[in-house]
Design an enzyme around this catalytic site. Structure first.
Site: not given
Ligand code: NAP
Ligand code: MG
Length: 515
Positions: A286, A320
């Site tokens: 990720e 993020c």
């Protein structure tokens, strides 16, 4: 029987009791700063000559902790121990494994203020951001514990005459878990607990800027009774320790969350078959984002400005999921920009030990310099509307920065900055705004503020990102509610906190007996 999963409520710091509890926790944790911590391999504490120092980014003469720094030989030892322990741990019934997570969640609930306080000191989270991180960590434990029980139940297969057919899930082997520093408890706990509850053994290499909070988690798992060798803790340099662990022939999978560059490097190294390796390594990666919020002419402009500011500057833009591009259609561009600037101007910046500071420092010197470099690039590409300067000198503070009139292909509109820098981009109309939103190599989170049903439906279909939000901020995904993960260069879309997640740590076996 277990009660159904529910998300852990956030702490309301407007209440006197909660403020008092947090103030006391901060004092308790501050008294523990500066200690030295070992590696933990097979339950054995190992000290090394080499050290990693974790500093408080709000006040960089304050040492949070000094950590043994593992080298290749420690990576090697950890793999051997994890490999050996796997033979035992993989045979423990799923329900029993799940209870270690539930027990750890209970310990964390009792200790939630202290855990939050560690993150205030170690990475400069504000009180609510640190509290949210702890709540998410607890949620992962509770959610994956229950999920494992669900995965352990008999899986449906089509009946076939004369045979008994079954399909069940079994673990993979030794996993390497490599978390980032920005959700240093939640993401560390999420990836590690998923790997463990599914019956794998883990080597945890924490982020070098946030080993202290990771160590708290390792201690909690020990207190929960997790057998030695199931979770091994080996801080070390990403490059050296990381490459040795990822490249090892006995490593079966890697669960990573971090930057695109490191994620791609791990992907490549893991794909290379090593001498003696008898499997294809699995990777769960990720990575970064260049997340957007689109605002159209029909939107509630006040709500949109609130959402943009919260998403862009919460935890200093170091999520993020942070909004780094506000894409505003032409006729409301000036109005929304003005509201965003007005709100961002009021943000308080300073050491986050003090509840009064909504924004704290960026994580370290490298981040500080990198963000300032991007601000310089950005002021050449667009026009500075707010900020651009450093904050209080005792820490790595950067003021909330807004750059307006940024061309859609500018570097600051394409590259992840990972700091409090918002690029504001003008779109001709709604469809153009959607095209701009989709026009990066990333695809993690995005938002759309609109009051127009046809725009919402168009956005639902056409906006390309793993987590899309309408008429709210684009940060703050909840476990179970908004399974999290991104498209394209944002990663493998593993959807942490979702019902497919544990499957990534398992392999399915079909068994048939003919009578
Ligand atoms: P990073 O620099 O990529 O580091 C992440 C982890 O990888 C750290 O533990 C790091 O160790 C380690 N590492 C570095 N080089 C390595 C190598 N060669 N092999 C193996 N591991 C290596 O990222 P970060 O600065 O910690 O985190 C910020 C990034 O994470 C941003 O890009 C953000 O978007 C992304 N992120 C993504 C998600 C998501 O769910 N998609 C969530 C959170 C954050 P060292 O610390 O020792 O270098
Ligand atoms: Mg630090």
């Amino acid at each position: 029987m277990l009660p159904e999963f529910v998300n852990t409520p956030f702490t309301d710091f407007s209440k006197d009791d909660n403020r008092k509890a947090m103030t006391e926790a901060l004092a308790r944790v501050e008294a523990q700063l500066g200690r030295t911590y070992p590696l933990v391999i097979g339950g054995r504490e190992v000290m090394t000559e080499d050290k990693i120092t974790s500093l408080n980014p709000s006040q960089f003469d304050q040492v949070v902790g000094t950590f043994a720094k593992g080298g290749r030989e420690h990576a090697e030892q950890a793999v051997v121990v994890a490999d050996e322990t796997f033979k035992m741990w993989s045979r423990i019934p799923a329900e029993d494994r799940a209870r270690y997570l539930l027990k750890a969640a209970a310990i964390m609930k009792r200790r939630r203020y202290d855990l939050a306080a560690w993150m205030v000191f170690e990475v400069g989270k504000s009180w609510p951001e640190a509290d949210g991180d702890v709540a998410e960590a607890i949620d992962f434990l509770e959610f994956y514990g229950r999920e494992m029980m669900r995965y352990a139940a008999p899986q449906p297969v089509t009946p076939y005459p004369g045979e008994e057919n079954e399909l069940y899930y079994m673990p993979l082997g030794v996993g390497v878990v490599i978390p980032p520093w920005n959700f240093p408890l939640a993401i560390t706990v999420g990836m590690t607990s998923a790997a463990i509850v599914t019956g794998n053994t883990v080597i945890l290499k924490p982020a070098s800027t946030a080993p202290a909070i990771a160590y708290q988690f390792v201690e909690i798992m020990k207190e929960a009774g997790l057998p030695a060798g199931v979770l091994n803790f080996v801080p070390g340099s990403g490059g050296q320790m990381g490459d040795t662990l990822v490249g090892h022939p006995r490593t079966r999978f890697i669960a990573f969350t971090g930057s695109k560059e490191v994620g791609l490097h791990i992907h490549e190294l893991a794909a290379k078959t090593q001498e003696g390796q008898i499997w294809i390594k699995r990777t769960i990666l990720e990575m970064g984002g260049k997340d957007f919020i689109v605002v159209d002419s029909s939107a509630d402009l006040e709500a949109a400005a609130d959402g943009i500011v919260a998403s862009a500057f919460g935890f200093q833009g170091q999520k993020c999921s942070a909004c780094s591009r506000a894409i505003l259609v032409d006729d409301i561009y000036d109005a929304v920009l003005e509201k965003v600037v007005e709100r961002a101007r009021k943000i308080t910046v300073g050491p986050t030990k003090d509840q009064a500071h909504w924004m704290g420092p960026v994580v370290d010197k490298a981040a500080f310099e990198n963000i300032l470099k991007y601000i310089e690039i950005g002021t050449g590409e667009g026009k500075l509307a707010l900020g651009g300067e450093k904050g209080p000198a005792q820490g790595y503070f950067i003021m909330p920065t807004i750059i307006q009139d940024v061309p859609e292909n500018a570097r600051i509109a394409q590259e992840e900055i990972f700091g409090p820098v918002l690029a504001v981009i003008r779109a001709r109309d709604f469809e153009h705004a959607v095209a701009i939103a989709n026009g990066t190599e990333f695809g993690l989170t995005g938002g759309l503020y609109s009051g127009d049903r046809s725009h919402l439906e168009y956005g639902r279909r056409e906006l390309f990102c793993g987590n899309l939000y309408f008429n709210r901020k684009c940060t703050g995904a909840l476990v179970g509610v908004q399974p999290f993960g991104g498209f394209n260069m944002s990663g493998t879309d593993s959807k942490a906190g979702g019902r497919d997640y544990l499957g990534l740590f398992l392999q399915a076996k079909s068994v048939t007996e003919r009578f």
